[in-house]
Each structure stands twice: as structure tokens, then as C-alpha cells.
Write a protein that holds these residues in place. Structure first.
Motif, PDB file in Angstrom:
ATOM      1  N   GLN A   1     -23.850 -17.137 -10.560  1.00  0.00           N
ATOM      2  CA  GLN A   1     -23.319 -16.621  -9.301  1.00  0.00           C
ATOM      3  C   GLN A   1     -21.993 -15.883  -9.471  1.00  0.00           C
ATOM      4  OE1 GLN A   1     -24.695 -16.484  -6.321  1.00  0.00           O
ATOM      5  NE2 GLN A   1     -26.567 -17.526  -6.987  1.00  0.00           N
ATOM      6  N   GLN A   2     -21.194 -16.261 -10.461  1.00  0.00           N
ATOM      7  CA  GLN A   2     -19.898 -15.619 -10.714  1.00  0.00           C
ATOM      8  C   GLN A   2     -19.027 -15.546  -9.447  1.00  0.00           C
ATOM      9  OE1 GLN A   2     -18.952 -13.612 -13.937  1.00  0.00           O
ATOM     10  NE2 GLN A   2     -20.342 -15.194 -14.675  1.00  0.00           N
ATOM     11  N   PRO A   3     -18.766 -16.674  -8.788  1.00  0.00           N
ATOM     12  CA  PRO A   3     -17.959 -16.621  -7.562  1.00  0.00           C
ATOM     13  C   PRO A   3     -16.527 -16.184  -7.875  1.00  0.00           C
ATOM     14  CG  PRO A   3     -18.244 -18.888  -8.287  1.00  0.00           C
ATOM     15  CD  PRO A   3     -19.123 -18.052  -9.160  1.00  0.00           C
ATOM     16  N   GLY A   4     -16.057 -15.148  -7.219  1.00  0.00           N
ATOM     17  CA  GLY A   4     -14.694 -14.665  -7.435  1.00  0.00           C
ATOM     18  C   GLY A   4     -14.513 -13.870  -8.704  1.00  0.00           C
ATOM     19  N   GLY A   5     -15.598 -13.543  -9.419  1.00  0.00           N
ATOM     20  CA  GLY A   5     -15.485 -12.749 -10.631  1.00  0.00           C
ATOM     21  C   GLY A   5     -15.528 -13.588 -11.898  1.00  0.00           C
ATOM     22  N   ALA A   6     -15.587 -12.925 -13.033  1.00  0.00           N
ATOM     23  CA  ALA A   6     -15.785 -13.599 -14.319  1.00  0.00           C
ATOM     24  C   ALA A   6     -14.632 -14.538 -14.679  1.00  0.00           C
ATOM     25  CB  ALA A   6     -15.989 -12.565 -15.422  1.00  0.00           C
ATOM     26  N   ILE A   7     -13.370 -14.089 -14.488  1.00  0.00           N
ATOM     27  CA  ILE A   7     -12.222 -14.910 -14.906  1.00  0.00           C
ATOM     28  C   ILE A   7     -12.170 -16.212 -14.132  1.00  0.00           C
ATOM     29  CG2 ILE A   7      -9.703 -15.018 -14.983  1.00  0.00           C
ATOM     30  CD1 ILE A   7      -9.679 -12.037 -15.582  1.00  0.00           C
ATOM     31  N   LEU A   8     -12.313 -16.137 -12.803  1.00  0.00           N
ATOM     32  CA  LEU A   8     -12.310 -17.351 -11.988  1.00  0.00           C
ATOM     33  C   LEU A   8     -13.478 -18.254 -12.367  1.00  0.00           C
ATOM     34  CD1 LEU A   8     -11.112 -19.039  -9.736  1.00  0.00           C
ATOM     35  CD2 LEU A   8     -12.449 -17.722  -8.084  1.00  0.00           C
ATOM     36  N   THR A   9     -14.621 -17.664 -12.683  1.00  0.00           N
ATOM     37  CA  THR A   9     -15.779 -18.457 -13.092  1.00  0.00           C
ATOM     38  C   THR A   9     -15.471 -19.244 -14.363  1.00  0.00           C
ATOM     39  OG1 THR A   9     -17.348 -16.910 -12.085  1.00  0.00           O
ATOM     40  CG2 THR A   9     -18.196 -18.341 -13.833  1.00  0.00           C
ATOM     41  N   TYR A  10     -14.866 -18.582 -15.358  1.00  0.00           N
ATOM     42  CA  TYR A  10     -14.493 -19.290 -16.597  1.00  0.00           C
ATOM     43  C   TYR A  10     -13.535 -20.441 -16.303  1.00  0.00           C
ATOM     44  CZ  TYR A  10     -16.327 -15.059 -18.856  1.00  0.00           C
ATOM     45  OH  TYR A  10     -17.108 -14.026 -19.264  1.00  0.00           O
ATOM     46  N   ILE A  11     -12.580 -20.213 -15.407  1.00  0.00           N
ATOM     47  CA  ILE A  11     -11.609 -21.263 -15.067  1.00  0.00           C
ATOM     48  C   ILE A  11     -12.310 -22.446 -14.414  1.00  0.00           C
ATOM     49  CG2 ILE A  11      -9.642 -21.828 -13.593  1.00  0.00           C
ATOM     50  CD1 ILE A  11      -8.669 -18.930 -14.025  1.00  0.00           C
ATOM     51  N   LEU A  12     -13.197 -22.157 -13.457  1.00  0.00           N
ATOM     52  CA  LEU A  12     -13.908 -23.231 -12.759  1.00  0.00           C
ATOM     53  C   LEU A  12     -14.785 -24.030 -13.717  1.00  0.00           C
ATOM     54  CD1 LEU A  12     -14.949 -21.386  -9.468  1.00  0.00           C
ATOM     55  CD2 LEU A  12     -13.233 -23.190  -9.703  1.00  0.00           C
ATOM     56  N   ILE A  13     -15.485 -23.349 -14.624  1.00  0.00           N
ATOM     57  CA  ILE A  13     -16.329 -24.051 -15.593  1.00  0.00           C
ATOM     58  C   ILE A  13     -15.461 -24.916 -16.512  1.00  0.00           C
ATOM     59  CG2 ILE A  13     -17.825 -23.738 -17.612  1.00  0.00           C
ATOM     60  CD1 ILE A  13     -19.038 -21.313 -16.193  1.00  0.00           C
ATOM     61  N   GLY A  14     -14.327 -24.369 -16.950  1.00  0.00           N
ATOM     62  CA  GLY A  14     -13.427 -25.130 -17.808  1.00  0.00           C
ATOM     63  C   GLY A  14     -12.894 -26.378 -17.125  1.00  0.00           C
ATOM     64  N   LEU A  15     -12.456 -26.238 -15.867  1.00  0.00           N
ATOM     65  CA  LEU A  15     -11.945 -27.393 -15.120  1.00  0.00           C
ATOM     66  C   LEU A  15     -13.031 -28.437 -14.926  1.00  0.00           C
ATOM     67  CD1 LEU A  15      -9.743 -25.601 -12.415  1.00  0.00           C
ATOM     68  CD2 LEU A  15      -8.950 -26.925 -14.388  1.00  0.00           C
ATOM     69  N   TRP A  16     -14.237 -27.961 -14.655  1.00  0.00           N
ATOM     70  CA  TRP A  16     -15.326 -28.926 -14.437  1.00  0.00           C
ATOM     71  C   TRP A  16     -15.623 -29.702 -15.718  1.00  0.00           C
ATOM     72  CZ3 TRP A  16     -17.279 -30.649 -10.049  1.00  0.00           C
ATOM     73  CH2 TRP A  16     -18.353 -31.526 -10.144  1.00  0.00           C
ATOM     74  N   LEU A  17     -15.642 -29.011 -16.840  1.00  0.00           N
ATOM     75  CA  LEU A  17     -15.937 -29.688 -18.103  1.00  0.00           C
ATOM     76  C   LEU A  17     -14.859 -30.713 -18.447  1.00  0.00           C
ATOM     77  CD1 LEU A  17     -17.326 -26.733 -20.258  1.00  0.00           C
ATOM     78  CD2 LEU A  17     -18.598 -28.581 -19.156  1.00  0.00           C
TER      79      LEU A  17
END
Length: 348
Positions: free
Chosen positions: A38-54
Motif C-alpha cells: 500500500q505504501q501509505p505516505g510514500g516509500a520513506i514513511l513505509t520503511y519507517i513504519l515497517i522498521g518500528l513494527w519489527l
């Protein structure tokens, strides 16, 4: 006695711990894929969200760089709460009609009906060139449902023998056939992704088209392996099936829906429509998911003539050898070629 009394709680603890660990692994994998697609908010925000979740998932599982984020119990509650919020986000994603669509699915099928007379609008009849380019044509066509003379199932293979795209074509007396195809509604410069199809990446589209457009592009332009199967069906069932497609067109025009690779795809939705009009309930089968084997399923149900065995059916139904030497064909000639050597249909 005391030993057995202590053992049961230990087993229960380990079982609950194992179930929760599987839940964290499964839910984290699902959410990270959903975020990636889905890439919510773009690629950079997506990477941040995935990192925080992990980081949160690792903390809950006890493999974080410190023992806990807050405490064991608080980390678990935080994880569950965050996952519930992610579910709210995901299920709030709504299918839409107003995107920048690929020209092949840019128009929505609609119709007018007076009894058994149907006028379809936005029937696709593109003229395809050998290099994959096309001239766009959208037409209106009228049909009398009493003039249906046959129904055909077409399977088109693009990724091996297990998965195929399923189309349904209706023959009419005195006029060209019409093919229905349930497809993803791609945006411009967007490609199909089976994984994306699990995560609300694509809307559903119902395309009604000329055979020399929607089947030809698969057999002659994209190099897919196409098979054409005339099926046994009464005229009453055929008319009802055509009407089911019209109902689907109404539903999608009123409320767009998501495509799902597993549950709402080109084969399962056709099965649902056939099930709705069949005089006898049809058995569910793994071949409805492994759609490349749909002809085998139809053969076992005697929906195909039994004079040939299944291997003969595949050889006779194969479209590509009959049309490969024709870079361009008229609509009438293409429809005649793909039926060449196949059983003639008769309807009761």
C-alpha cells in the motif's frame, strides 16, 4: 500427584506461548506486506513504519536488544492494540472509481434491458497491433438472449500450468460472440501482482469485449497459451448466466469492489455465478483456486463432451497453433478459427 499437577499448567503455558508467538510472526508478516504493497505516505514513511513494527514485534518475542520496551505484559497489550489499529486502517481502504485507469479498463460496462433484449454500452473492441499497441474502440451492442446458441470457457496460461485467467464467451445466432472477463482494474503504468492481489491493491473490473480483442491479445500479442472449451449448458442456464454478468456489472458500477487473488478472482467469481444458475449444486474443489486445472474440473462434471479424453480435449482446444500465423484477423475469422475442430453446440 504433585508432579502431574504441575505438569499440566506448564504444558498449557508453553502452548499459549507458542500460539502467541505464531500470532506475532503471522500478523507481523501480514502487516509488513500490507504496508509494503500500500505504501501509505510514500516509500520513506513505509520503511519507517515497517522498521518500528519489527522493533515492537521483536520486543514482544523477547529478542529485542533490551529485555522489554516497557514490561512483558505492557508490550503484549501494546502490540495487540497496535495491530487492532492496523486492521482498522486496512479495512478502511475503499475501492474507488476515480483513479487514472489503464485504457484497457478505463470504461465501466453498463446496459439497458427490455425483456430479453439487452443493449450493452462500453463493449471493448480494440484493434491490436503485433507490437502490443492498440487502437481504442468502445462500442454499444445489442443482443437477444433467446438467440444464445452456446457458452464457452476460455483458459489463458501466462505463469505455468497451475494458474490461468478464465473468460466466458457467449455465441449468438446471426451475430458475433461476446466475451466477458473479470479482471483487475489496473491504473496507468501499473502491473499485475499476485501478492498485491491479497492486499487491496487492485479494484475489480468486468470487461465485455469482442473475441478478436480480448482473446486475440492473449494468444497473439502476449504469447499466453489459450484454450477454448465449448461447455454443455441449457439455454435457460445460459440466459441466467448472462444475466448474472449484468448483475455483476450493476454491482461494480454502484459499488466498486476489491480484487482478491484467492477469494474474488476471475475463476471464483465465475464459479459463483455458474453456481447461482446451475440446476444442481456444484462441488467446491481445489481446482477453483488452482485455476489452470479448471478444464479438468469441468470434464469431471461432464460439462465437456465425453467423446474425447482430457488429453485430446487439451490438444483440440489449444487456440495458439490455429492462429499463430495470422498477425491480424477480422473478428469473424478469428472467432471461426478458435472454434475449428471443436464440437458443435446445441441448446435445449
Amino acid at each position: 500427584m504433585s508432579l502431574s499437577g504441575n505438569t499440566a499448567p506448564n504444558w498449557l503455558f508453553w502452548l499459549l506461548n507458542a500460539v502467541f508467538t505464531l500470532f506475532v510472526f503471522g500478523s507481523s508478516l501480514w502487516l509488513c506486506l500490507a504496508l509494503w504493497i500500500q505504501q501509505p505516505g510514500g516509500a520513506i514513511l513505509t520503511y519507517i513504519l515497517i522498521g518500528l513494527w519489527l522493533i515492537l514485534a521483536c520486543a514482544v518475542l523477547g529478542i529485542y536488544f533490551s529485555r522489554h520496551l516497557i514490561s512483558r505484559g505492557a508490550d503484549i497489550l501494546l502490540y495487540i492494540f497496535a495491530f487492532l489499529l492496523s486492521l482498522l486502517w486496512y479495512f478502511s481502504l475503499e475501492a474507488r472509481q476515480d483513479r487514472e485507469w489503464n485504457p484497457e479498463v478505463a470504461h465501466v460496462l453498463h446496459y439497458e434491458q427490455q425483456g430479453d433484449r439487452i443493449t450493452l454500452h462500453n463493449v471493448r473492441n480494440f484493434s491490436w497491433q503485433p507490437d502490443g499497441r492498440y487502437i481504442e474502440r468502445w462500442e454499444s451492442r445489442s443482443f437477444d438472449l433467446n438467440q444464445i446458441t452456446g457458452v464457452n470457457v476460455i483458459t489463458s496460461y501466462w505463469m505455468g500450468p497451475h494458474i490461468a485467467h478464465t473468460l466466458v464467451s457467449f455465441n449468438f445466432a446471426g451475430q458475433k460472440p461476446l466475451t466477458f472477463s473479470i479482471e483487475i482494474r489496473k491504473e496507468k503504468d501499473e502491473d499485475f501482482s499476485a501478492i498485491g492481489g491479497f492486499f487491496r491493491k487492485f479494484e475489480l473490473s468486468l470487461v465485455a469485449a469482442d473475441e478478436a480483442d480480448i482473446i486475440y491479445t492473449r494468444s497473439n500479442i502476449r504469447g499466453e497459451q489459450v484454450y477454448f472449451f465449448p461447455v454443455k449448458m441449457s439455454r435457460t442456464e445460459a440466459k441466467a448466466l448472462f444475466q448474472e454478468y449484468l448483475t455483476t456489472a450493476d454491482d461494480l458500477a454502484t459499488q466498486p469492489k476489491w480484487y482478491n487473488t484467492l477469494t474474488s478472482n476471475c475463476t471464483t467469481l465465475v464459479f459463483d455465478m455458474v453456481q447461482a444458475v446451475s440446476q444442481q449444486p456444484l462441488p467446491t474443489d481445489y481446482r477453483l483456486i488452482a485455476s489452470g486445472y479448471l478444464p479438468n474440473y469441468m470434464y469431471d462434471l461432464h460439462a465437456l463432451e465425453q467423446d474425447w479424453d482430457l488429453s485430446t480435449w487439451y490438444a483440440k482446444a489449444h487456440v495458439n497453433p490455429r492462429v499463430k500465423d495470422f498477425p491480424q484477423l477480422s473478428s469473424e475469422y478469428y472467432s471461426a478459427l478458435i472454434r475449428q475442430g471443436l464440437p458443435q453446440q446445441s441448446m435445449q
